[in-house]
Design a protein around this motif. Structure first.
Motif, PDB file in Angstrom:
ATOM      1  N   THR A 143      38.303  41.300  37.966  1.00  0.00           N
ATOM      2  CA  THR A 143      37.394  40.579  38.863  1.00  0.00           C
ATOM      3  C   THR A 143      37.544  41.101  40.290  1.00  0.00           C
ATOM      4  OG1 THR A 143      37.625  38.576  37.516  1.00  0.00           O
ATOM      5  CG2 THR A 143      36.694  38.304  39.714  1.00  0.00           C
ATOM      6  N   ARG A 144      36.404  41.332  40.951  1.00  0.00           N
ATOM      7  CA  ARG A 144      36.432  41.751  42.359  1.00  0.00           C
ATOM      8  C   ARG A 144      36.464  40.490  43.229  1.00  0.00           C
ATOM      9  NH1 ARG A 144      32.420  44.871  40.208  1.00  0.00           N
ATOM     10  NH2 ARG A 144      30.810  43.696  41.325  1.00  0.00           N
ATOM     11  N   VAL A 145      37.520  40.373  44.029  1.00  0.00           N
ATOM     12  CA  VAL A 145      37.745  39.178  44.842  1.00  0.00           C
ATOM     13  C   VAL A 145      37.881  39.572  46.304  1.00  0.00           C
ATOM     14  CG1 VAL A 145      39.331  37.267  45.338  1.00  0.00           C
ATOM     15  CG2 VAL A 145      38.880  37.934  42.963  1.00  0.00           C
ATOM     16  N   VAL A 146      37.135  38.885  47.159  1.00  0.00           N
ATOM     17  CA  VAL A 146      37.305  39.014  48.605  1.00  0.00           C
ATOM     18  C   VAL A 146      37.843  37.693  49.135  1.00  0.00           C
ATOM     19  CG1 VAL A 146      36.100  39.145  50.824  1.00  0.00           C
ATOM     20  CG2 VAL A 146      35.599  40.814  49.036  1.00  0.00           C
ATOM     21  N   VAL A 147      38.933  37.781  49.896  1.00  0.00           N
ATOM     22  CA  VAL A 147      39.515  36.607  50.544  1.00  0.00           C
ATOM     23  C   VAL A 147      39.207  36.711  52.030  1.00  0.00           C
ATOM     24  CG1 VAL A 147      41.609  35.292  50.996  1.00  0.00           C
ATOM     25  CG2 VAL A 147      41.365  36.546  48.834  1.00  0.00           C
ATOM     26  N   TYR A 148      38.481  35.734  52.557  1.00  0.00           N
ATOM     27  CA  TYR A 148      38.143  35.721  53.985  1.00  0.00           C
ATOM     28  C   TYR A 148      39.096  34.783  54.696  1.00  0.00           C
ATOM     29  CZ  TYR A 148      35.129  35.826  58.154  1.00  0.00           C
ATOM     30  OH  TYR A 148      34.624  36.010  59.421  1.00  0.00           O
ATOM     31  N   GLY A 149      40.040  35.370  55.402  1.00  0.00           N
ATOM     32  CA  GLY A 149      41.067  34.599  56.083  1.00  0.00           C
ATOM     33  C   GLY A 149      42.428  35.125  55.699  1.00  0.00           C
ATOM     34  N   GLY A 151      45.537  33.879  56.776  1.00  0.00           N
ATOM     35  CA  GLY A 151      46.646  32.965  57.002  1.00  0.00           C
ATOM     36  C   GLY A 151      47.437  32.774  55.723  1.00  0.00           C
ATOM     37  N   PHE A 152      48.223  31.704  55.669  1.00  0.00           N
ATOM     38  CA  PHE A 152      49.068  31.496  54.495  1.00  0.00           C
ATOM     39  C   PHE A 152      48.252  31.272  53.229  1.00  0.00           C
ATOM     40  CE2 PHE A 152      52.404  30.525  57.654  1.00  0.00           C
ATOM     41  CZ  PHE A 152      53.365  31.399  57.177  1.00  0.00           C
ATOM     42  N   ILE A 153      47.224  30.437  53.290  1.00  0.00           N
ATOM     43  CA  ILE A 153      46.418  30.196  52.098  1.00  0.00           C
ATOM     44  C   ILE A 153      45.772  31.495  51.629  1.00  0.00           C
ATOM     45  CG2 ILE A 153      44.415  28.999  51.148  1.00  0.00           C
ATOM     46  CD1 ILE A 153      46.779  27.191  51.533  1.00  0.00           C
ATOM     47  N   GLY A 154      45.195  32.252  52.562  1.00  0.00           N
ATOM     48  CA  GLY A 154      44.548  33.506  52.210  1.00  0.00           C
ATOM     49  C   GLY A 154      45.509  34.493  51.573  1.00  0.00           C
ATOM     50  N   CYS A 155      46.692  34.644  52.164  1.00  0.00           N
ATOM     51  CA  CYS A 155      47.654  35.617  51.629  1.00  0.00           C
ATOM     52  C   CYS A 155      48.239  35.150  50.296  1.00  0.00           C
ATOM     53  CB  CYS A 155      48.770  35.862  52.651  1.00  0.00           C
ATOM     54  SG  CYS A 155      48.234  36.830  54.096  1.00  0.00           S
ATOM     55  N   GLU A 156      48.471  33.851  50.153  1.00  0.00           N
ATOM     56  CA  GLU A 156      49.010  33.344  48.890  1.00  0.00           C
ATOM     57  C   GLU A 156      48.010  33.502  47.754  1.00  0.00           C
ATOM     58  OE1 GLU A 156      51.871  29.976  51.015  1.00  0.00           O
ATOM     59  OE2 GLU A 156      50.053  29.375  49.950  1.00  0.00           O
ATOM     60  N   SER A 223      31.788  45.717  61.093  1.00  0.00           N
ATOM     61  CA  SER A 223      31.924  47.168  61.244  1.00  0.00           C
ATOM     62  C   SER A 223      30.835  47.928  60.496  1.00  0.00           C
ATOM     63  CB  SER A 223      33.294  47.611  60.709  1.00  0.00           C
ATOM     64  OG  SER A 223      33.399  47.306  59.322  1.00  0.00           O
ATOM     65  N   GLY A 224      30.050  47.217  59.684  1.00  0.00           N
ATOM     66  CA  GLY A 224      29.037  47.846  58.857  1.00  0.00           C
ATOM     67  C   GLY A 224      29.485  48.119  57.435  1.00  0.00           C
ATOM     68  N   VAL A 225      30.760  47.924  57.146  1.00  0.00           N
ATOM     69  CA  VAL A 225      31.281  48.120  55.793  1.00  0.00           C
ATOM     70  C   VAL A 225      30.751  47.027  54.873  1.00  0.00           C
ATOM     71  CG1 VAL A 225      33.371  48.090  54.377  1.00  0.00           C
ATOM     72  CG2 VAL A 225      33.355  49.314  56.565  1.00  0.00           C
ATOM     73  N   GLU A 226      30.298  47.405  53.680  1.00  0.00           N
ATOM     74  CA  GLU A 226      29.856  46.440  52.683  1.00  0.00           C
ATOM     75  C   GLU A 226      30.834  46.462  51.518  1.00  0.00           C
ATOM     76  OE1 GLU A 226      25.771  44.960  50.448  1.00  0.00           O
ATOM     77  OE2 GLU A 226      25.936  47.059  51.081  1.00  0.00           O
ATOM     78  N   LEU A 227      31.304  45.284  51.149  1.00  0.00           N
ATOM     79  CA  LEU A 227      32.258  45.148  50.060  1.00  0.00           C
ATOM     80  C   LEU A 227      31.603  44.372  48.926  1.00  0.00           C
ATOM     81  CD1 LEU A 227      35.386  44.088  52.180  1.00  0.00           C
ATOM     82  CD2 LEU A 227      34.899  46.368  51.273  1.00  0.00           C
ATOM     83  N   TYR A 228      31.531  44.975  47.766  1.00  0.00           N
ATOM     84  CA  TYR A 228      30.940  44.295  46.613  1.00  0.00           C
ATOM     85  C   TYR A 228      31.985  43.383  45.976  1.00  0.00           C
ATOM     86  CZ  TYR A 228      27.091  47.472  47.286  1.00  0.00           C
ATOM     87  OH  TYR A 228      26.036  48.147  47.842  1.00  0.00           O
ATOM     88  N   THR A 229      31.566  42.188  45.644  1.00  0.00           N
ATOM     89  CA  THR A 229      32.517  41.218  45.116  1.00  0.00           C
ATOM     90  C   THR A 229      31.839  40.241  44.174  1.00  0.00           C
ATOM     91  OG1 THR A 229      34.249  39.641  45.740  1.00  0.00           O
ATOM     92  CG2 THR A 229      32.216  39.543  47.009  1.00  0.00           C
ATOM     93  N   GLN A 230      32.628  39.659  43.303  1.00  0.00           N
ATOM     94  CA  GLN A 230      32.153  38.608  42.401  1.00  0.00           C
ATOM     95  C   GLN A 230      32.628  37.230  42.829  1.00  0.00           C
ATOM     96  OE1 GLN A 230      34.068  41.171  39.472  1.00  0.00           O
ATOM     97  NE2 GLN A 230      32.419  40.637  38.044  1.00  0.00           N
ATOM     98  N   VAL A 231      33.692  37.213  43.629  1.00  0.00           N
ATOM     99  CA  VAL A 231      34.270  35.951  44.094  1.00  0.00           C
ATOM    100  C   VAL A 231      34.605  36.087  45.572  1.00  0.00           C
ATOM    101  CG1 VAL A 231      36.226  34.370  43.906  1.00  0.00           C
ATOM    102  CG2 VAL A 231      35.222  35.350  41.832  1.00  0.00           C
ATOM    103  N   LEU A 232      34.147  35.130  46.365  1.00  0.00           N
ATOM    104  CA  LEU A 232      34.499  35.065  47.786  1.00  0.00           C
ATOM    105  C   LEU A 232      35.294  33.780  48.007  1.00  0.00           C
ATOM    106  CD1 LEU A 232      34.337  35.848  50.794  1.00  0.00           C
ATOM    107  CD2 LEU A 232      32.129  34.647  50.891  1.00  0.00           C
TER     108      LEU A 232
END
Length: 403
Positions: A143-149, A151-156, A223-232
């Motif tokens: 699964t392609r996952v992007v985590v926005y943030g 902090g601790f929750i994001g890194c965990e 920055s113009g970068v596009e990241l394809y993901t199934q879960v944000l």
């Protein structure tokens, strides 16, 4: 009929208050109203080991001992209005609940990404058990996952998703993840450890667009970068649940203002005599670390608040004015602590390390097991370690300002 002690919030803080009331001798009625349908449970594991397994209530439920067996839990019910003058709480069904003493334990809610055209499917936060159940159902091998943030929750949650076999990218606004709580050196170390496990980072970045029809397909960075993901996964912080108090004379500047006894404050700084606050929603003085009231979202704080508030309310309602006054005079002065597990990294901290103006490596070495000291005006206000738990715990008694 005797009016109850009423607790708004049926998670850990609410449960610990109920336990403290009984332990302190209060035998009268206790009612706890909670918006979630689940009995009290532990939240921190939701982004860690529980998310990596079969997520269910049993895995995180707190035991409800005999002491609170007669507490009335009203679950799946939201409090819409509070009338502090008349001592009445109204829930979302229009039912009115009177009280003798009131404890506010409404906690926080996650901030959400506010962009036009946000897809409804594939976007997640992780604050509640239901959030974790929904997220876990969408993460599997590949699964392609992007985590926005970052902090601790994001890194965990990034670490957990990676361990489940997902392709994980973390997007953060700062130069490194966890900069504010940990400081530059340890934050860089944590990022390097995550990257060594295969987590990708785009730091100094924000999301400007989320694409997809019904379901998220990609995110576009500034920055113009596009990241394809199934879960944000949106892990961009949280905000206190204050709305139910808006029509009352209460200090709500960034949280529910409280005095050193955790009584809720009016706008003029005087306390409501029978209204208290517990947990992440509270903004309170913590003079041994900083000279202004603040919210502290560390895991031990709700429990320590609940112990004090339960004792105070029990004494107040017992009619023992001298004992009550004596307890009120004891300022709430906790040593905040937190822990975070990310892959094989176990962080443990005591104090308010974000107050530091100087950070020093005390034990070990960067990249391995180590302990950092956090200093303010030359005095130790916090300590944080990777591993070396006994060493970190040994510094606990040294933490806090002496002037």
């Amino acid at each position: 009929m005797t009016r109850p002690v009423l607790i708004i919030g049926a998670s850990m803080g609410g449960l610990r208050v109920a336990e403290s009331l009984r332990r302190s001798g209060y035998a009268g009625p206790v009612v706890a109203i909670g918006e979630e349908t689940h009995p009290p449970y532990n939240r921190p594991p939701l982004s860690k080991e529980v998310l990596a397994a079969d997520v269910n209530h049993e895995a995180v439920a707190f035991p409800l001992g005999d002491a609170v067996s007669d507490v009335e839990w009203i679950l799946g019910r939201k409090v819409d209005r509070v009338d502090l003058e008349n001592q009445i709480v109204t829930d979302d069904l229009g039912v009115e609940h009177s009280y003798e003493a009131l404890i506010i334990a409404t906690g926080l809610r996650p901030r959400r990404v506010d962009l036009p055209g946000m897809p409804k499917k594939g976007t997640h936060v992780i604050r509640s058990l239901d959030d974790a159940i929904a997220l876990r159902s969408e993460i599997s091998e590949g699964t392609r996952v992007v985590v926005y943030g970052a902090g601790f929750i994001g890194c965990e949650v990034a670490a957990t998703a990676k361990k489940l076999g997902a392709h994980v990218t973390v997007i953060g606004k700062g130069p490194v993840p966890l900069l504010r709580p940990l400081g530059l050196e340890l934050a860089k170390d944590i990022q390097a450890r995550q990257e060594a496990q295969g987590v990708n980072f785009f730091m100094g970045s924000t999301i400007t667009k989320v694409t997809g029809g019904d379901r998220v397909e990609s995110v576009l960075l500034d920055s113009g970068v596009e990241l394809y993901t199934q879960v944000l996964i949106e892990a961009i912080g949280s905000e206190p649940n204050l709305e139910l108090l808006h029509d009352n004379d209460v200090d709500l500047d960034g949280g529910v203002g409280a005095d050193t006894a955790l009584r809720v404050l009016k706008k003029d700084g005087t306390p409501w005599e029978n209204v208290y606050v517990v947990g992440d929603v509270a903004r309170f003085p913590i003079p041994q670390f900083c000279d202004y009231p603040r919210r502290v979202e560390h895991w031990n704080i709700p429990t320590e608040m609940a112990r004090k508030v339960g004792k105070e309310v029990a004494l107040q309602l017992s009619g023992d004015a001298d004992a009550f006054s004596e307890e009120l005079a004891k300022p709430f002065a906790p040593i905040p602590s937190f822990w975070s597990d990310q892959f094989d990294v176990s962080l443990l901290a005591y104090g308010l390390i974000d107050q530091a103006d100087d950070i020093q490596l005390l034990e070990g070495e960067a990249g391995g097991d180590c302990v950092y000291g956090y200093y303010k005006r030359g005095e130790l206000v916090g300590v944080c370690g990777v591993g070396m738990r006994s060493k970190v715990m040994g510094y606990r008694s040294q933490v806090g300002l002496t002037h």
